[in-house]
Write a protein that holds these residues in place. Structure first.
Motif, mmCIF file in Angstrom:
data_model
loop_
_atom_site.group_PDB
_atom_site.id
_atom_site.type_symbol
_atom_site.label_atom_id
_atom_site.label_comp_id
_atom_site.label_asym_id
_atom_site.label_seq_id
_atom_site.Cartn_x
_atom_site.Cartn_y
_atom_site.Cartn_z
ATOM 1 N N ASP B 93 -40.506 62.150 -8.176
ATOM 2 C CA ASP B 93 -41.082 62.242 -9.519
ATOM 3 C C ASP B 93 -40.311 61.286 -10.421
ATOM 4 O O ASP B 93 -39.133 61.523 -10.741
ATOM 5 N N LYS B 100 -39.964 66.033 -16.866
ATOM 6 C CA LYS B 100 -40.124 66.781 -15.619
ATOM 7 C C LYS B 100 -39.206 68.014 -15.528
ATOM 8 O O LYS B 100 -39.203 68.700 -14.503
ATOM 9 N N SER B 103 -40.623 71.308 -14.333
ATOM 10 C CA SER B 103 -41.073 71.373 -12.941
ATOM 11 C C SER B 103 -39.928 71.379 -11.934
ATOM 12 O O SER B 103 -40.140 71.658 -10.757
#
Lengths: 147, 193
Positions: B93, B100, B103
């Protein structure tokens, strides 16, 4: 004669310095109660009691001097005390521990407040001077040796 | 000198001596505490990070984080709390961490003292373990985020963002240090590998 006069002035200076140190140290300690002093002191009580007591002591010590000279000495003692409080406040900066007091998270307003509070020493101390001199006047002249 | 002037001189001398003793005590502590508050932020670090190999999807995994607190100041510190957020970075990612973070977030944990805290002596050091446990049976998604390795041999890429609350011994001062961040470039091997 001149030597006696200078000796007397030195002694007067010592009393003024002692008064400044006594007031300055007690009020500074009261301001820093968060740092766990051996004896916890309240700011209000200390600013009222110590300058008054020291003022009375100076009034008694200088009972022979003219009132303007007594006030001048009281003023000098207060100036010394306020200077000592100021030095204590900025001690970490003067000692090179921090570049500025802002690094300790203290606000300018809080610092200004502590110096401003210290100004209350002056009127209370001068009141003590007057009371001390008044107490000295109560005692009969025979109790006091001539100059 | 007349008697009442002698009494006044004695009172003045006593007040000066007492004030001087108190002032030396408080000013010494004020300087030491100022030094501590200035230096402690740079003195907190991560001494060890132990993430085991995750054997199964329902494993109960304990992540160990060892904090190192060096106290360069001449006054003792009491560590009250060290709390942290634990993330396991996903190198696939490529978004910025801020985007992020949700997540890759695994969990929060820390060292929480219910008494006076752990004392780090003046000019001394202290080590504090603060473990994070993830139960795969109850938190399968969290465990899947934790169980993310890259390269061969597999390596974890954790990110830790911690904060510490400490008190300065002998005073009523309580202060905190934020943004104690652990980020690794080369990754962390599973400690049981």
């Amino acid at each position: 004669m001149t030597r006696d006069r200078w000796g007397g002035r030195w002694l007067d200076a010592v009393w003024v310095i002692l008064a400044a140190v006594a007031m300055g140290t007690f009020v500074a300690v009261a301001h820093y109660s968060a740092y766990g002093p051996m004896v916890p002191l309240g700011v209000g009580e200390t600013i009222l009691a110590v300058p008054l007591l020291v003022g009375i002591a100076l009034g008694l010590l200088f009972h022979k001097t003219e009132p303007p000279a007594l006030v001048l000495r009281g003023f000098l003692a207060c100036a010394g005390a306020i200077l000592l409080i100021f030095v204590t406040l900025y001690a970490p900066v003067f000692a090179g521990v921090v570049p500025s007091l802002a690094d300790l998270g203290s606000e300018d307003a809080a610092r200004l407040a502590s110096v401003f509070t210290a100004l209350f020493i002056l009127p209370i101390h001068l009141l003590g001077n007057v009371i001390g001199r008044g107490i000295a006047e109560v005692f009969p002249p025979t109790a006091r040796p001539s100059a | 000198m007349i008697w009442f002037a002698k009494v006044a001189a004695a009172v003045l001398a006593v007040l000066t001596v007492l004030g001087g003793i108190l002032w030396v005590d408080v000013t010494g502590r004020y300087l030491a505490a100022s030094q501590a508050r200035t230096l402690v932020g740079e003195a907190v670090s991560y001494a060890d990070l132990r993430i085991p190999t995750i054997a199964s999807e329902d494993a109960r995994v304990t992540v160990g984080v060892l904090f190192h607190v060096a106290n360069p100041s001449p006054i003792a510190l009491e560590i009250r709390t060290i709390s942290y957020k634990f993330y396991m970075d996903n190198l696939l990612d490529t978004r910025a961490f801020v985007e992020k973070a949700d997540s890759i977030y695994v969990g929060s944990s820390g060292f929480f003292s219910d008494t006076e805290g752990q004392t780090v002596p003046a000019h001394g050091e202290g080590w504090i373990w603060a473990n994070l446990t993830v139960d795969g049976a109850l938190q399968p998604e969290t465990l899947s985020r934790l169980n993310r390795t890259f390269y061969d041999p597999p390596k974890y890429f954790p990110i830790i963002d911690a904060g510490m609350v400490y008190a300065i011994a002998g005073t009523s001062l309580v202060d905190r240090v934020l943004d104690i961040v652990f980020v690794t470039q080369s990754g962390v091997m599973p400690y049981d590998a």
